[in-house]
Design a protein around this motif. Structure first.
Motif, PDB file in Angstrom:
ATOM      1  N   THR A  70       0.875  -1.175   0.000  1.00  0.00           N
ATOM      2  CA  THR A  70       0.000   0.000   0.000  1.00  0.00           C
ATOM      3  C   THR A  70       0.911   1.224   0.000  1.00  0.00           C
ATOM      4  O   THR A  70       1.508   1.570   1.007  1.00  0.00           O
ATOM      5  N   THR A  71       1.031   1.843  -1.170  1.00  0.00           N
ATOM      6  CA  THR A  71       2.096   2.827  -1.372  1.00  0.00           C
ATOM      7  C   THR A  71       1.735   4.231  -0.913  1.00  0.00           C
ATOM      8  O   THR A  71       2.605   5.026  -0.598  1.00  0.00           O
ATOM      9  N   ASP A  72       0.466   4.554  -0.926  1.00  0.00           N
ATOM     10  CA  ASP A  72       0.073   5.915  -0.584  1.00  0.00           C
ATOM     11  C   ASP A  72      -1.329   5.914   0.015  1.00  0.00           C
ATOM     12  O   ASP A  72      -2.002   4.888   0.026  1.00  0.00           O
ATOM     13  N   TRP A  73      -1.758   7.069   0.468  1.00  0.00           N
ATOM     14  CA  TRP A  73      -3.021   7.141   1.213  1.00  0.00           C
ATOM     15  C   TRP A  73      -4.250   6.973   0.335  1.00  0.00           C
ATOM     16  O   TRP A  73      -5.287   6.509   0.804  1.00  0.00           O
ATOM     17  N   LEU A  74      -4.150   7.342  -0.923  1.00  0.00           N
ATOM     18  CA  LEU A  74      -5.309   7.097  -1.789  1.00  0.00           C
ATOM     19  C   LEU A  74      -5.500   5.585  -1.926  1.00  0.00           C
ATOM     20  O   LEU A  74      -6.620   5.074  -1.854  1.00  0.00           O
ATOM     21  N   GLN A  75      -4.387   4.878  -2.076  1.00  0.00           N
ATOM     22  CA  GLN A  75      -4.506   3.421  -2.161  1.00  0.00           C
ATOM     23  C   GLN A  75      -5.008   2.827  -0.846  1.00  0.00           C
ATOM     24  O   GLN A  75      -5.789   1.878  -0.835  1.00  0.00           O
ATOM     25  N   ALA A 128       3.858   7.942  -8.820  1.00  0.00           N
ATOM     26  CA  ALA A 128       4.916   8.859  -8.380  1.00  0.00           C
ATOM     27  C   ALA A 128       4.342  10.251  -8.120  1.00  0.00           C
ATOM     28  O   ALA A 128       4.703  10.919  -7.142  1.00  0.00           O
ATOM     29  N   ALA A 129       3.416  10.688  -8.984  1.00  0.00           N
ATOM     30  CA  ALA A 129       2.821  12.020  -8.811  1.00  0.00           C
ATOM     31  C   ALA A 129       1.958  12.061  -7.544  1.00  0.00           C
ATOM     32  O   ALA A 129       1.954  13.056  -6.809  1.00  0.00           O
ATOM     33  N   VAL A 130       1.230  10.973  -7.287  1.00  0.00           N
ATOM     34  CA  VAL A 130       0.448  10.908  -6.046  1.00  0.00           C
ATOM     35  C   VAL A 130       1.398  10.912  -4.853  1.00  0.00           C
ATOM     36  O   VAL A 130       1.183  11.636  -3.871  1.00  0.00           O
ATOM     37  N   ALA A 131       2.455  10.125  -4.953  1.00  0.00           N
ATOM     38  CA  ALA A 131       3.416  10.028  -3.840  1.00  0.00           C
ATOM     39  C   ALA A 131       4.008  11.398  -3.493  1.00  0.00           C
ATOM     40  O   ALA A 131       4.252  11.692  -2.324  1.00  0.00           O
ATOM     41  N   ARG A 132       4.200  12.242  -4.518  1.00  0.00           N
ATOM     42  CA  ARG A 132       4.762  13.575  -4.244  1.00  0.00           C
ATOM     43  C   ARG A 132       3.827  14.442  -3.409  1.00  0.00           C
ATOM     44  O   ARG A 132       4.262  15.349  -2.713  1.00  0.00           O
ATOM     45  N   SER A 155     -10.509  25.127 -13.510  1.00  0.00           N
ATOM     46  CA  SER A 155     -11.154  24.710 -14.767  1.00  0.00           C
ATOM     47  C   SER A 155     -10.345  23.674 -15.544  1.00  0.00           C
ATOM     48  O   SER A 155     -10.198  23.768 -16.765  1.00  0.00           O
ATOM     49  N   THR A 156      -9.814  22.691 -14.821  1.00  0.00           N
ATOM     50  CA  THR A 156      -9.084  21.610 -15.491  1.00  0.00           C
ATOM     51  C   THR A 156      -9.080  20.377 -14.601  1.00  0.00           C
ATOM     52  O   THR A 156      -9.216  20.478 -13.386  1.00  0.00           O
ATOM     53  N   ASP A 157      -8.935  19.198 -15.245  1.00  0.00           N
ATOM     54  CA  ASP A 157      -8.770  17.957 -14.481  1.00  0.00           C
ATOM     55  C   ASP A 157      -7.306  17.757 -14.124  1.00  0.00           C
ATOM     56  O   ASP A 157      -6.960  16.969 -13.264  1.00  0.00           O
ATOM     57  N   ASP A 158      -6.445  18.506 -14.777  1.00  0.00           N
ATOM     58  CA  ASP A 158      -5.007  18.325 -14.586  1.00  0.00           C
ATOM     59  C   ASP A 158      -4.556  19.084 -13.335  1.00  0.00           C
ATOM     60  O   ASP A 158      -3.926  20.138 -13.430  1.00  0.00           O
ATOM     61  N   ILE A 159      -4.908  18.548 -12.184  1.00  0.00           N
ATOM     62  CA  ILE A 159      -4.708  19.332 -10.955  1.00  0.00           C
ATOM     63  C   ILE A 159      -3.512  18.903 -10.115  1.00  0.00           C
ATOM     64  O   ILE A 159      -3.309  19.425  -9.024  1.00  0.00           O
ATOM     65  N   PHE A 160      -2.709  17.963 -10.629  1.00  0.00           N
ATOM     66  CA  PHE A 160      -1.474  17.632  -9.890  1.00  0.00           C
ATOM     67  C   PHE A 160      -0.688  18.914  -9.610  1.00  0.00           C
ATOM     68  O   PHE A 160      -0.177  19.123  -8.513  1.00  0.00           O
ATOM     69  N   GLN A 161      -0.609  19.770 -10.659  1.00  0.00           N
ATOM     70  CA  GLN A 161       0.166  21.012 -10.522  1.00  0.00           C
ATOM     71  C   GLN A 161      -0.429  21.953  -9.470  1.00  0.00           C
ATOM     72  O   GLN A 161       0.252  22.855  -8.987  1.00  0.00           O
ATOM     73  N   HIS A 162      -1.720  21.718  -9.116  1.00  0.00           N
ATOM     74  CA  HIS A 162      -2.337  22.574  -8.100  1.00  0.00           C
ATOM     75  C   HIS A 162      -2.464  21.860  -6.756  1.00  0.00           C
ATOM     76  O   HIS A 162      -3.187  22.290  -5.866  1.00  0.00           O
ATOM     77  N   GLY A 163      -1.802  20.705  -6.634  1.00  0.00           N
ATOM     78  CA  GLY A 163      -1.744  20.029  -5.337  1.00  0.00           C
ATOM     79  C   GLY A 163      -2.867  19.050  -5.067  1.00  0.00           C
ATOM     80  O   GLY A 163      -3.035  18.604  -3.923  1.00  0.00           O
ATOM     81  N   GLY A 164      -3.647  18.691  -6.090  1.00  0.00           N
ATOM     82  CA  GLY A 164      -4.724  17.713  -5.897  1.00  0.00           C
ATOM     83  C   GLY A 164      -4.502  16.480  -6.759  1.00  0.00           C
ATOM     84  O   GLY A 164      -3.595  16.442  -7.591  1.00  0.00           O
ATOM     85  N   ILE A 165      -5.345  15.482  -6.557  1.00  0.00           N
ATOM     86  CA  ILE A 165      -5.245  14.255  -7.351  1.00  0.00           C
ATOM     87  C   ILE A 165      -6.312  14.288  -8.445  1.00  0.00           C
ATOM     88  O   ILE A 165      -7.503  14.368  -8.141  1.00  0.00           O
ATOM     89  N   PRO A 166      -5.914  14.238  -9.715  1.00  0.00           N
ATOM     90  CA  PRO A 166      -6.895  14.294 -10.808  1.00  0.00           C
ATOM     91  C   PRO A 166      -7.930  13.174 -10.691  1.00  0.00           C
ATOM     92  O   PRO A 166      -7.597  12.057 -10.290  1.00  0.00           O
TER      93      PRO A 166
END
Ligand SMILES: [Fe+2]
Ligand SMILES: [Fe+2]
Length: 492
Positions: free
Chosen positions: A214-219, A448-452, A283-294
């Motif tokens: 179990t690598t991260d909290w979403l998992q 990796a992006a989630v882990a960050r 206004s995007t699903d690409d929210i890794f850059q904003h600190g969320g999980i798409p």
């Protein structure tokens, strides 16, 4: 047909309530003091369990944690909350109260008194069922060992540890049965439950999903939603067992299990809420850059955990499952509420199979398809959470939705294994599967992006940026309650 349409109202509880004796080295409500041999055997296993907990239990050093401990097995007021150093948690043996009138509810012993002793002819099968169930309990603790290092809040950290100590107690529950009813062989199996370890190349845990890290909290949230829920359904079948000590053990475990699924349901929900907020804002699903999980990544995690959990139900058709049923070892989900003859000798049902690249239905004997019966109940239950998570998206006025993938998606066990199905249930060829794989399942980059984003937040009342705070705290404490005292607190 829904569960409600097939089953009647739940029977009301019977029997008195017993409290748990905490003056004993091993807290219990099975009068352990009255059986010196058994008591000594379990006291011999206890230090081995504690060694295992120290080595493979939660890695984050803590002083104490606000935990619930069972104090009675009755319906109300069964738990007590307080700060406890985790290694001093009172793991014990708690069985639901015995109902002296209980009868077997299915199979060829239908209507006979439940068994208080182990029948010799079913010894091997019952031991196997108990060992398989028992093996999953410590496995999940091992899988979640390092998650504390990246907890999004003290509230979440506390919930992780609560789940961990209770999975440890579930191991105790199964070890008690092995020691009490299966003699030397049972004691050997109890040792093995500590020797097999999740992901160990030489001696892995028995079931596949319990060897994935179990690598991260979403998992973790997906695990507690989908995989603990598999546990709920397995326990639900064992709770019907004619072997009364097993039935009573599982009945009480189910009570604890409810919290584990609450952690999953609300954990995913809070992740989705935060995601929805960020999607709207930017206004995007690409929210890794904003600190969320798409949302697309949340869907991939869901696809993964749902499909590996579906595998835990085994092959759709199983002679063993039919035999376990007929001989009274393992019933169906909500057996006593089913409106049929509880023998199923002539009953049939349909199941899906892949033939010439298409999914077709075939009719099979019900007795051969009891794993599928249970899996269908499970799948229906899984849909409730998805509906709840989608409500969060709707409330945020977003049109995107989460969904459960097709039952045949990404399956390694049963009739779909060896076929490639898309999440929509289209049978596709190998090349299509490989090309689309990273759209359907988490890629290394996704993980990796989630882990960050998994940065620890140990300030009471603070939450990591990728997840929304919960509505309420635990046991009516405020959300900002100091749920966990870390070891190095106060040194700073
Ligand atoms: Fe468990
Ligand atoms: Fe659990």
């Amino acid at each position: 047909m829904s569960t409600d349409a097939r089953t009647g109202p739940a029977p009301s509880p019977t029997g008195p309530l017993s409290t748990i004796d905490y003056s004993e080295r091993i807290p219990n409500n099975v009068d352990l003091a009255g059986d010196r041999r058994l008591q000594r055997a379990l006291e011999g296993w206890q230090p081995k369990f504690l060694d295992w907990w120290k080595q493979l239990g939660p890695a984050l050093p803590t002083k104490d944690v606000y935990l619930r401990t069972a104090i009675a097995v009755g319906r109300d007021g069964w738990a007590h909350f307080d700060y406890v150093p985790m290694e001093e948690y009172r793991w014990g043996i708690f069985l639901a109260e015995r109902d002296p009138e209980r009868t077997v509810a299915f199979g060829k012993h239908n209507g006979e008194p439940a068994w208080q002793e182990l029948p010799g002819e079913h010894r091997a099968d019952l031991m196997r069922l108990i060992v398989i169930q028992g093996d999953t309990e410590p496995a999940s603790v091992e899988q979640q060992r390092v998650l504390g290092n990246t907890a999004p809040s003290l509230y979440d950290l506390r919930n992780l540890f609560q789940v961990n100590v209770e999975e440890g107690r579930h191991l105790w529950a199964m070890v008690y049965l092995l020691h009490a009813y299966f003699g030397r062989e049972g004691r050997d199996e109890a040792e093995q439950l500590l020797k097999r370890n999740s992901g160990d190349l030489d001696s892995p845990r028995i079931l596949g999903a319990f060897n994935e890290a179990t690598t991260d909290w979403l998992q973790f949230f997906m695990f507690t939603y989908f995989t603990d829920r598999d546990g709920k359904y397995q326990l639900g079948t064992l709770k019907e067992s004619a072997f009364d000590p097993l039935a009573r053990t599982c009945k009480f475990m189910l009570k604890e299990e409810a919290h584990h699924m609450f952690v999953g349901t609300t954990g995913v929900q809070r992740t989705v809420e935060r995601t929805a907020e960020l999607m709207k804002k930017h206004s995007t699903d690409d929210i890794f850059q904003h600190g969320g999980i798409p949302l697309s990544v949340i869907q991939k995690y869901l696809n993964f955990q749902f499909s590996v959990s579906m595998d835990l139900f085994g092959s759709e058709q199983s002679t063993n499952a039919g035999n376990y049923y007929s001989s009274g070892l393992k019933g169906r989900w909500m057996e006593t509420r089913r409106k049929d003859d509880h023998l199923l000798v002539d009953a049939e049902r349909t199941m899906n199979v892949v033939e010439n690249g298409k999914i077709v239905e075939k009719t099979v004997p019900m007795l051969s398809a009891l794993n599928l019966d249970l899996r269908d109940e499970y799948r229906t239950d899984c849909e409730h959470g998805v509906r709840r998570w989608n409500q969060a998206l709707e409330d945020a006025e977003l049109s995107e939705r989460l969904y459960l993938p097709h039952e045949g998606f990404n399956r390694a066990v049963g009739t779909y294994s060896g076929h490639n199905l898309s999440p929509d249930g289209d049978v596709v060829d190998e090349a299509t599967w490989e090309a689309a794989r990273s759209q359907w399942l988490p890629s290394d980059d996704d993980r990796a992006a989630v882990a960050r984003l998994m940065v620890p937040e140990y300030e009471a009342g603070q939450f990591a940026g990728w997840i929304a705070p919960p509505q309420t705290g635990i046991n009516e404490q405020p959300v900002e309650f100091d749920y966990v005292h870390l070891k190095d607190e106060g040194l700073a």
